[in-house]
Motif scaffolding. Structure first.
Motif, PDB file in Angstrom:
ATOM      1  N   ARG A 152      32.026  19.039  -1.684  1.00  0.00           N
ATOM      2  CA  ARG A 152      31.577  19.952  -0.630  1.00  0.00           C
ATOM      3  C   ARG A 152      30.219  19.491  -0.119  1.00  0.00           C
ATOM      4  NH1 ARG A 152      33.192  25.213  -0.347  1.00  0.00           N
ATOM      5  NH2 ARG A 152      31.927  25.227   1.554  1.00  0.00           N
ATOM      6  N   HIS A 153      30.088  19.349   1.191  1.00  0.00           N
ATOM      7  CA  HIS A 153      28.829  18.899   1.757  1.00  0.00           C
ATOM      8  C   HIS A 153      27.759  19.972   1.581  1.00  0.00           C
ATOM      9  CE1 HIS A 153      25.915  17.339   4.668  1.00  0.00           C
ATOM     10  NE2 HIS A 153      26.587  16.197   4.642  1.00  0.00           N
ATOM     11  N   LYS A 156      27.613  22.877   3.988  1.00  0.00           N
ATOM     12  CA  LYS A 156      28.603  23.938   3.827  1.00  0.00           C
ATOM     13  C   LYS A 156      28.172  24.981   2.794  1.00  0.00           C
ATOM     14  CE  LYS A 156      31.590  21.944   6.615  1.00  0.00           C
ATOM     15  NZ  LYS A 156      31.956  22.549   7.930  1.00  0.00           N
ATOM     16  N   TYR A 186      20.800  17.760   6.033  1.00  0.00           N
ATOM     17  CA  TYR A 186      20.985  19.063   6.675  1.00  0.00           C
ATOM     18  C   TYR A 186      20.668  19.025   8.171  1.00  0.00           C
ATOM     19  CZ  TYR A 186      21.049  21.055   1.935  1.00  0.00           C
ATOM     20  OH  TYR A 186      21.349  21.357   0.631  1.00  0.00           O
TER      21      TYR A 186
END
Length: 271
Positions: A152-153, A156, A186
């Motif tokens: 998961r980035h 997110k 980000y």
């Protein structure tokens, strides 16, 4: 230099813990005497700090099955998060949370037996891993964390991390603004929109940019590294270096306990 024993629970720490211990279930029909809450808590802290397997727990600390059952019982009662929250409240009263400069970032770790909140780790040849996203204050005190799959980035997970505060966040004002430092991963329009909607002043920098700004701007102070130091502090609890827990709830319980122990240790330092 004397050898440190970070798994030991001091009387001062126990006095903070004891009022939060969930009440014991009724044993009206009798049975064996219940393991004392303090011994059970000390054994759980020993597992957290040493990284030892449950089955390898020294017998003098308690039967491993008994201690593990108590750990699960307390996890279901929300004890470990309550302990972290109590530590934050006391820290805020005595020292003060540094809301002005916050930072957020994620870190990945192996999770060979994990089920929920795991995924292919892109930095470990696609092996199963998990990610911890954390929000500390300007001094590195953990305010929020979430656990997700390693693939998961970070972007997110940002909203969930900011929503995961276990203590009330004061309203930012012009006189007391709140800044949020993030790394270059980000750097996206949705992130800026999310931060501005939450009244944060965003600071998205890579390490190189921070270094250059520190060289050319008088009095400039790099602040994003605080979240990395916070991750390092938590990783001193060796149980967290690799996620062995199959249940994400148990892994979170260990994380919450590590956060609480870190905060109470800081309270002892500040007296």
């Amino acid at each position: 230099m004397p050898r440190t024993r970070p798994w030991e629970v001091t009387d001062e720490f126990w006095e903070q813990v004891r009022p939060l211990i969930p009440p014991a279930p009724s044993h009206a029909k009798g049975g064996r005497p219940r393991l004392s809450d303090r011994r059970a808590f000390e054994a759980i802290v020993y597992v957290l700090r040493t990284g030892i397997q449950w089955n390898a727990l020294p017998r003098e600390l308690g039967a491993s099955s008994t201690v593990h059952d108590r750990f699960q019982e307390w996890e279901r009662a929300g004890f470990f998060q309550a302990l972290w929250q109590a530590g934050l409240n006391e820290y805020d009263d005595l020292i003060g949370i540094h809301w002005e400069w916050q930072a957020a970032d994620g870190v990945m770790t192996k999770a060979p037996f994990g089920n929920a909140a795991t995924g292919a780790n892109p930095t470990d040849r696609g092996k199963r891993g998990t990610k911890r996203s954390r929000l500390p204050d300007g001094a590195g005190i953990p305010l929020a964390l979430v656990v997700a799959a390693a693939n998961r980035h970070d972007v997110k997970l940002l909203s969930a991390t900011l929503d995961g505060l276990v203590i009330s966040r004061p309203e930012p004002t012009a006189e007391q603004p709140q800044h949020l430092c993030l790394d270059a991963a980000y750097d996206s329009t949705p992130v800026y929109q999310e931060l501005l909607a939450r009244q944060y002043q965003p600071h998205v920098r890579s390490r190189g940019e921070e270094k250059r700004e520190k060289e050319i701007i008088p009095g400039y102070r790099a602040r994003r590294w605080v979240v990395e130091r916070s991750h390092s502090w938590i990783n001193r609890s060796r149980r967290l270096l690799v996620r062995w827990e199959k249940k994400v709830q148990n892994y979170l319980a260990f994380l919450h306990l590590a956060c609480a122990q870190l905060i109470f240790a800081k309270l002892v330092v500040f007296g």
